[in-house]
Design a protein around this motif. Structure first.
Motif, mmCIF file in Angstrom:
data_model
loop_
_atom_site.group_PDB
_atom_site.id
_atom_site.type_symbol
_atom_site.label_atom_id
_atom_site.label_comp_id
_atom_site.label_asym_id
_atom_site.label_seq_id
_atom_site.Cartn_x
_atom_site.Cartn_y
_atom_site.Cartn_z
ATOM 1 N N THR A 1266 0.841 -1.208 0.000
ATOM 2 C CA THR A 1266 0.000 0.000 0.000
ATOM 3 C C THR A 1266 0.872 1.252 0.000
ATOM 4 O O THR A 1266 0.625 2.205 -0.764
ATOM 5 N N ASP A 1423 -4.867 -2.931 0.474
ATOM 6 C CA ASP A 1423 -6.203 -2.949 1.071
ATOM 7 C C ASP A 1423 -6.375 -1.936 2.212
ATOM 8 O O ASP A 1423 -7.456 -1.747 2.715
ATOM 9 N N ASP A 1424 -5.267 -1.267 2.599
ATOM 10 C CA ASP A 1424 -5.377 -0.271 3.676
ATOM 11 C C ASP A 1424 -5.485 1.115 3.026
ATOM 12 O O ASP A 1424 -4.502 1.804 2.780
ATOM 13 N N LYS A 1426 -6.802 3.908 4.139
ATOM 14 C CA LYS A 1426 -6.443 5.048 4.983
ATOM 15 C C LYS A 1426 -4.945 5.278 4.925
ATOM 16 O O LYS A 1426 -4.469 6.412 4.844
#
Length: 1610
Positions: A1266, A1423-1424, A1426
């Motif tokens: 990410t 998938d993160d 934020k």
């Protein structure tokens, strides 16, 4: 009657009479005190106590109570008001003053007979209705009640109280105007006036100063002698009438029967409106003059003054004393009287006095009886008034024949105990100043009087003549002739300037500058009075001589065959007397003419005169103040027949300074001499045109008439400007070129006027013919130059204007005559018009006015005809009706119109020469607005194109429709429409602009459609190119993703060595070299290009047989002539005739057509190259093939169109292709280099090394997918962000530069002015020739240089801050998109694909950035979201900072997107205009609209030699300006045919589309240029400025600074 001498005996007798009369009056005082009874005294005292209250009440009823101290001014009553346009036979009491003044100003003697609307009339009717029944009626009760309740006659205001109330409330100038008008109405005038407030008697001498009386009398030889004298100095017998007590007969009525039986000179008890409640007339003495006509029926053979004391003479001792002393005969009206009567003693003393006395006894019946010598009595009771009048006349005549005493009005002022109005301080100072000036004229022969005015005499007349010669050159060598005349004119101006200002003028100027406004008015009025007094006697004699000689000439003309020699001699004598008259005339207008010439001479030499006490620039201010105060200004000098344009313009400028640019309605007046024009204007507006004593108007004068605020609801004017002219067919001009002068005058004033009054005396069609032809021809000229005045015909002196049928017949005859004159004038002016209504809006029913005869009876005693006054009122209403439908002109427009009309008239061929500065100025203003509107539309569409461009790159749209673009443009389009509507409705020139409203609305609509169509074409081309670009981008993306994945794999392998930086770097370097080498090996490199090699190859393919490489090519844009490129057809005359204003074997228009072809080809090929989008698509040889094919097609089409003269050689096509491609070579090469830098893997992959090493390191150190993905996104954003910033700044910069750069913030003319200024400063001949031969290219180069200079100079203060601001905005938008995408994914529980889609879509308008840019970068484990957002927030500032660091002046122009460069945007804006060049001098049409409907034009043309023009069969370059050539009959050759320059349009083609008007205001710029670069021009054209083309020496005096300064007029 003027007394030439009085003998000693007569003088002594007169003195004895004065002493006796003083004694009489002293005894009278005693007798009144002694004999007056107690009752009488008490009654008198009571009456006196009531008097102030009555007076106060009267002034309140007349609404004058506030005007006793705040006096009414002439300006107040002369302005146009709604009330002044109405006819009032009766009015309300509060309107009495206005109505009286209105009628009086129109010379309507019915001003005294205004009926007051009875406010009780309605009450009486209601009272009648309340009577209960017929049975109850009682006659006596009814009579009694009505008599008690009815309105008594005494309630009405006495007409003379109205007159005197206004008189008391008027200032000195209004009083003077009133009394002058009363005199014109043949009314008696106030001579001694008791003050209603103070017990003082005033003698209003000032009010008499403008009154002249004319009469005729017979001398001893029975010859009729004419006399005209000012009444204040005329010495005449005076008969004094007064009464004692109440008498049954009317004294005033009896006096009227002696003066004029048909007219009530003195108001009397039997006049309409008279009442017994007269308040202000008691004690007033009025005076009137009987003026004989020289006929045997005259009642008196000499001019006689009659004085009338109103009221009981016993109550007015002072007046009685004065008048009985000064009279020649005293006439007293008495009731039956005995010795005990209180007046008996006075009568006794008068009886004893030696002065003739006539006693009229009202209660006795006897006929005339001489009681003793010079003492008569006549009874009046029960006698026929005619008999009494005749007896009285004979008796007075008898007394006058024996009397030697005479009366002079001015002598009254010498008496003590009376106040003289001229003792007012301002009036005294004004008189002293005027007398001081007049004293300088003493002992000067009237013929030499103009020596006091040296500036307007011989020198001014010479200058005027030279100016006419200048505009009408008659010789071959025009340039030298014009230069010679201009030099002479300059010398004359210098001589004028060196002339001393006379003491007379110094004093005049000093007085005007040193006095207050009120003093100044008195000074000017006094000066007029004194000058008229000074010149009147001599002028009168000269006029008498002239009239006699004129009569002799007329008689001889009838018998021409008998004595032709004598006729010739008499005509010469008439001419001599006329010149004497001209020399002897001296008035205020001549003094102001001198002021004007002092100003013009100073203005011409640009310095003050040594003996001028103040700055010459302040002189127009004096004249402007005089105009505002109601004085006229001479518009055309009638003696020089010239308009002093510099002076008039300066005065009008000052008027604008003082009043603002007021809107005025111009009323011009034309008519035959002595047709009553000035009288009509005086009656209508109270105008006193500045006409010297005994003279008709000469030239033209203009005067302002103020429009009241109430009237502005009906019309939009602040003033009416009345232009009065000298009479057409003036006697003074007899024997001269009267027709030409009259045509000039008529054309001038009709062109200036919104409405022209044509004044015709009588109805005889043959007499009208000449003037009608002049008038019609002038109107026809107005039609041809698109000026649309209206006209009204006034027939003066029509005997029976009530006969309707006769008027209809008169109108029909006039219409026929006008139509006939129209046909004649149309033939002369070469115009298709069959009837007068084809020329001007004209309604024969409403626009023809019939005027009654001016006098009601025979002059000199006849009053004005009331019907004439009614006609004046009707005409005034008609004029105001015309005015209410007109928009008039502003003062600035009038200034321009005067100049335009006069310039055109100087050039003789008016229609051909007329330039409508107002229209030109308005059109330039419209062009500037059009420039703004078009820029708004382009700028808005540019923004839309930018957005859509991004979307296409991002593949969010796949098609562009016109409807989409129109929708995007809708808001701006509406704003432009609104702005256009407001401009056409509210601009000060809206009346002129309206003619172009429709065409410009169409142009804006077409422009909008073209912008939309062009944008759609460009975007759809871009869409089509996307397929190929996709492959290029896909290849690049694949390479990047390969590097990404492989570096990621390597990092995973080496993660155990993550702390060993050296090992990591070594491994990465090895991996990078292997991978990059493989990519470069697998992908063919993008090679450098050689455009000119491709051009040669293609041309070899086209012309295989021609050795292209050995053809010595030329730059087709700089060749002097295209002659070497054409094969002239054998049947052409050009083979035999070469060189008439052309080049070699080609005619000038052929050269111009070929040059136009080349220019157009360049423009179109530029657009084609731009559409190739080489920076994104790369270069392809097929582009050159497309260009070559297009050029071939255009050359073939041109050749087929020019079938008559020549064919192109192959070399023309080859040089054109080479020149176009050579010109575009740098652009194509630079754009290809940008493409190569972005797409050649060897270049762009190497640039990415640090970026991928950073990702590799982070993977090695255990960063999550990410975090890495976030960094990759930031790296991928770097290029789109940078590109977006440059695109945004480019558009913003274009707006900023247009606002702040002086050369680019106006229209095309302003840009050209700056180009010419720069060229002069640089003094580079090659650049000049580039500008002259290829103006469009030069403009483009100049715009690019200006933009580059602006960016360099303003980079740190303007450009860089905006770029940084744009970056910050983008950073905010990117973070906002990241945040909203995170929220969106969390709400919808989506994956990284959804996040990326949301993120890119939000930025698609701003950036070229889409999901495809991240294709191949594996992100399954991201998938993160934020964290992803946080990484972007953390990494983005560093990316933005890196971009910011690359902003500098060197990289800026390179990085700008070619489509959105500010210089290209501005070039597109400024160069979408007309580039047509003058076929003679090459000046560029200044119209900012391509394919405009109007003629091509340019404010200033150039020297024809600059464009290569030379004289036929010589090697002499032309030094002529085409604006002077068109005034001559010289010829030029076109297509085997010669055409005169003064009819150049007949040559057709490009010549027919150009408007070249005669103009001598040539720019010194081009004269300087020719002198500065003479050798260069001669070398360039292989010709010389010699022979006919010799440069005048005067031109060499122009300096470069003068040349640059002259551009301010551009």
């Amino acid at each position: 009657m003027e007394q030439t001498g009085v003998n000693t005996e007569q003088r002594e007798g007169y003195e004895r009479e004065k002493d006796e009369m003083k004694k009489v009056c002293k005894e009278t005082d005693d007798s009144v005190q002694r004999d007056g009874g107690t009752v009488a005294a008490d009654q008198h005292l009571q009456q006196e106590e009531n008097e102030p209250e009555k007076i106060k009440n009267l002034f309140q009823r007349l609404h004058l109570d506030g005007r006793r101290h705040n006096k009414l001014r002439a300006a107040d009553v002369l302005q146009i008001t709604p009330h002044s346009l109405q006819s009032h036979e009766s009015c309300a009491e509060e309107e009495l003053v206005h109505t009286f003044l209105q009628k009086l100003l129109m010379m309507d003697y019915r001003a005294r007979y205004i009926n007051v609307k009875d406010t009780n009339e309605q009450n009486l009717i209601q009272q009648r209705d309340t009577v209960s029944s017929e049975d109850e009626d009682d006659f006596f009760d009814y009579v009694s009640s009505v008599s008690n309740k009815g309105t008594s006659q005494s309630d009405h205001i006495h007409p003379m109280d109205v007159q005197m109330a206004v008189f008391h409330c008027a200032d000195g100038f209004l009083k003077q105007l009133m009394v002058t008008k009363l005199s014109q109405c043949q009314y008696a005038l106030p001579l001694l006036v008791p003050d209603p407030d103070k017990q003082q008697i005033e003698f209003p001498l000032w009010t008499f100063r403008q009154i002249n009386k004319s009469w005729k009398m017979r001398n001893n030889d029975n010859e009729i002698i004419s006399q005209t004298q000012s009444v204040y100095k005329a010495q005449t017998p005076m008969v004094f009438f007064f009464r004692f007590g109440s008498v049954s007969s009317s004294k005033s009525q009896l006096m009227n029967s002696l003066i004029n039986k048909k007219h009530d000179t003195f108001f009397h008890r039997n006049c309409p409106g008279s009442s017994r409640t007269r308040i202000l007339m008691d004690g007033v003495v009025e005076i009137a003059w009987f003026c004989p006509s020289g006929k045997t029926t005259d009642k008196f053979t000499d001019c006689v003054a009659f004085c009338n004391l109103h009221g009981d003479a016993g109550d007015h001792e002072k007046q009685l004393q004065i008048l009985t002393e000064m009279s020649s005969v005293n006439v007293v009206l008495l009731p039956r009287m005995d010795r005990n009567d209180r007046h008996a003693r006075i009568i006794q003393n008068l009886f004893k006095n030696r002065k003739p006395l006539i006693c009229l006894f009202t209660e006795d019946e006897y006929t005339v009886t001489e009681m003793k010598k010079d003492k008569f009595k006549i009874g009046l009771k029960d006698r026929n008034q005619s008999d009494v009048s005749e007896e009285l006349r004979r008796t007075i005549n008898d007394c006058l024949s024996k009397s030697s005493s005479s009366f002079r009005l001015e002598d009254v002022s010498k008496l003590s105990d009376i106040r003289v109005d001229e003792d007012n301080e301002d009036c005294k100072r004004g008189r002293e100043a005027a007398e001081q000036i007049k004293s300088l004229l003493k002992k000067k022969n009237l013929k030499e009087i103009k020596e006091f005015l040296p500036h307007q005499g011989k020198l001014w007349h010479q200058w005027s003549q030279k100016n006419k010669e200048l505009h009408r050159p008659q010789v071959d060598e025009i340039v030298r002739e014009i230069s010679r005349i201009q030099t002479e004119m300059k010398k004359i101006r210098e001589q004028q300037h060196e002339s001393d200002i006379s003491e007379f003028m110094k004093l005049f100027n000093y007085q005007l500058f040193s006095q207050t406004e009120h003093e100044k008015m008195f000074f000017l009025k006094w000066l007029q009075v004194l000058l008229d007094e000074y010149t009147s006697t001599d002028l009168s004699a000269l006029h008498h001589k002239y009239d006699e000689k004129w009569s002799t000439v007329v008689k001889l003309k009838k018998n021409l065959a008998e004595k032709p020699e004598r006729l010739k001699a008499e005509q010469a004598e008439l001419e001599r007397i006329s010149k004497e008259l001209e020399a002897a005339t001296f008035g205020l207008e001549h003094i102001m003419r001198e002021v004007g010439q002092i100003y013009e001479s100073c203005s011409s030499v640009k310095k003050n005169k040594k003996d001028l006490q103040f700055e010459f620039s302040s002189l127009p201010s004096l004249a402007a103040e005089m105009m505002i105060s109601g004085f006229p200004l001479e518009l055309m000098d009638g003696d020089a027949a010239h308009v002093p344009v510099i002076w008039i313009s300066a005065v009008l400028d000052e008027l604008i300074q003082k009043l603002g640019d007021q809107r005025v309605f111009v009323l011009s007046v034309l008519g035959v001499q002595s047709s009553g024009k000035s009288t009509m204007l005086n009656a209508m507006f109270g105008l006193q045109f500045a006409v010297s004593a005994g003279r008709c108007t000469r030239g033209a004068f203009m005067q302002l008439v103020k429009v009241s605020n109430e009237m502005k609801t009906q019309m939009i004017f602040d003033y009416i400007l009345v232009v009065d002219t000298e009479g057409l067919r003036a006697l003074e001009l007899a024997g001269r070129s009267t027709r030409h002068h009259d045509n000039e005058l008529a054309t001038f004033v009709e062109g200036l006027g919104n409405l022209t009054l044509i004044n015709i005396f009588g109805e005889n069609p043959s007499e009208m013919q000449d003037i009608l032809q002049i008038v019609v021809q002038a109107f026809l000229r107005m039609k041809k130059v698109r000026l649309n005045p209206s006209c009204v015909f006034v027939h003066q002196n029509v005997s029976d204007i009530t006969a309707g049928e006769r008027n209809m017949e008169g109108r029909r005859r006039l219409q026929e005559k006008l139509d006939e004159m129209t046909k004649l004038a149309a033939k002369e002016e070469v115009y298709d018009a069959e009837c007068f209504s084809d020329v001007i809006r004209f309604d024969v029913q409403n626009d023809v006015k019939y005027f009654a005869q001016l006098w009601e009876g025979s002059p000199p005693m006849a009053p004005p005809n009331p019907n004439y006054c009614d006609n004046i009122q009707e005409l005034k209403k008609s004029i105001m009706s015309h005015a209410s439908k007109s928009d008039g002109m502003t003062l600035k427009h009038i200034k321009d119109r005067v100049k335009d009309l006069w310039e055109a008239l100087l050039n003789e061929r008016f229609v051909f020469s007329f330039r409508n500065s107002l229209e030109i100025s308005a059109y330039r203003k419209l062009e500037t607005q059009y420039s703004k509107w078009s820029w708004s539309l382009r700028s808005a569409m540019m923004e839309t194109e930018n957005k859509l461009h991004n979307k296409i790159e991002n593949e969010t749209i796949h098609e562009v429709e016109e409807t989409d673009l129109q929708r995007e443009l809708k808001t701006t389009s509406e704003e432009v429409k609104k702005s256009m509507s407001e401009f056409f409705e509210k601009d000060s020139d809206k009346d002129t602009l309206i003619q172009w409203k429709t065409s410009f609305e169409i142009k804006i609509k077409e422009l909008q459609e073209n912008i939309v169509r062009e944008t759609k074409r460009k975007l759809n081309e871009f869409l089509q190119q996307q397929d190929l670009k996709k492959k290029i981008d896909a290849q690049r993306t694949q390479h990047e993703n390969t590097l990404y994945e492989k570096s990621k794999e390597l990092a995973l392998k080496l993660k155990d060595n993550r702390n060993d930086e050296e090992t990591l770097k070594k491994e990465f370097d090895k991996f990078w070299e292997q991978t990059v080498t493989k990519i470069i090996t697998d992908t063919p490199p993008i090679k450098d290009i050689d455009v000119m090699r491709d051009v040669r190859g293609i041309l070899n393919d086209v012309y295989g047989s021609v050795p292209v490489d050995h053809w010595k090519s030329k730059d087709i844009f700089t060749v002097q002539s295209y002659s070497d490129y054409v094969q002239v057809k054998t049947n052409s005359v050009v083979n035999q005739v070469k060189g008439m204003l052309g080049y070699g074997p080609l005619y000038k228009e052929d050269e111009a057509q070929i040059r136009s072809l080349v220019t157009d080809v360049v423009q179109q090929t530029d657009r084609m190259i731009q559409s190739f989008n080489i920076s994104k698509m790369g270069y392809n040889k097929s582009f050159i093939q497309q260009l070559t094919g297009y050029i071939k097609t255009r050359v073939t089409q041109h050749q087929e169109g020019r079938v008559n003269m020549y064919v192109f050689k192959n070399e023309f096509f080859m040089d054109l292709v080479r020149s176009v491609c050579k010109r575009a070579n740098k652009i194509i090469t630079d754009q290809h280099r940008l493409f190569r830098d972005a797409n050649d893997p060897e270049i762009y992959v190497k640039k990415k090394r640090e970026e991928y090493y950073s990702i590799f390191q982070k993977y090695c150190h255990g960063a999550t997918s990410t975090a890495i993905y976030g960094e990759i996104i930031c790296q991928k954003l770097k290029e789109p962000v940078e590109q977006s910033v440059y695109m945004e700044i480019a558009r913003g910069l274009a707006d900023e530069i247009r606002s702040n750069c002086p050369s680019l913030n106006g229209n095309r003319s302003n840009l050209e002015k700056h180009i010419l200024k720069t060229l002069a400063e640089e003094e580079d001949f090659d650049k000049y020739m580039n500008y002259i031969k290829t103006p469009r290219d030069h403009f483009k180069r100049f715009i690019r240089d200006e933009v580059s200079r602006y960016i360099t100079e303003k980079f740190s203060v303007s450009v860089l801050p905006k770029m940084k601001e744009n970056i910050e905005l983008l950073q905010q938008k990117i973070m906002k998109a990241a945040h909203e995408s995170t929220d969106n994914v969390q709400v919808k529980q989506g994956d990284v694909g959804l996040w990326l889609k949301s993120f890119t879509q939000q930025l698609s308008d701003e950036l070229i950035f889409s999901e495809k840019d991240l294709n191949g970068v594996k992100h399954d484990d991201v998938d993160d979201f934020k964290l992803l957002e946080d990484v972007i927030r953390q990494e983005l500032p560093a990316i933005m900072s890196a971009i910011r660091c690359r902003f500098n002046t060197k990289t800026f122009p390179v990085k700008l997107h070619n489509k959105f460069r500010p210089d290209e945007l501005l070039i597109d804006h400024f160069c979408q205009c007309c580039w047509n060049q003058c076929p003679f001098c090459g000046a560029i049409c200044t119209n900012t609209i391509e394919n405009h409907d109007e003629d091509h034009s340019v404010p200033f043309h150039r020297v024809d030699g600059l464009y290569g023009g030379y004289y036929y069969q010589t090697e002499n370059l032309s030094a002529d300006f085409c604006t002077t050539l068109v005034t001559t009959g010289k010829s030029f050759l076109v297509s085997d045919e010669w055409f005169p320059f003064n009819d150049y349009r007949r040559a057709g083609g490009v010549y027919a589309d150009w408007s070249i008007t005669p103009d001598l205001s040539e720019l010194p710029y081009w004269k300087w240029f020719v002198c500065r670069f003479q050798k260069d021009l001669e070398t360039h054209y292989n010709q010389t400025f010699q022979g006919h083309g010799e440069i005048p020496e005067e031109w060499r005096k122009h300096r470069k600074e003068d040349a640059i300064q002259s551009l301010e007029h551009f």
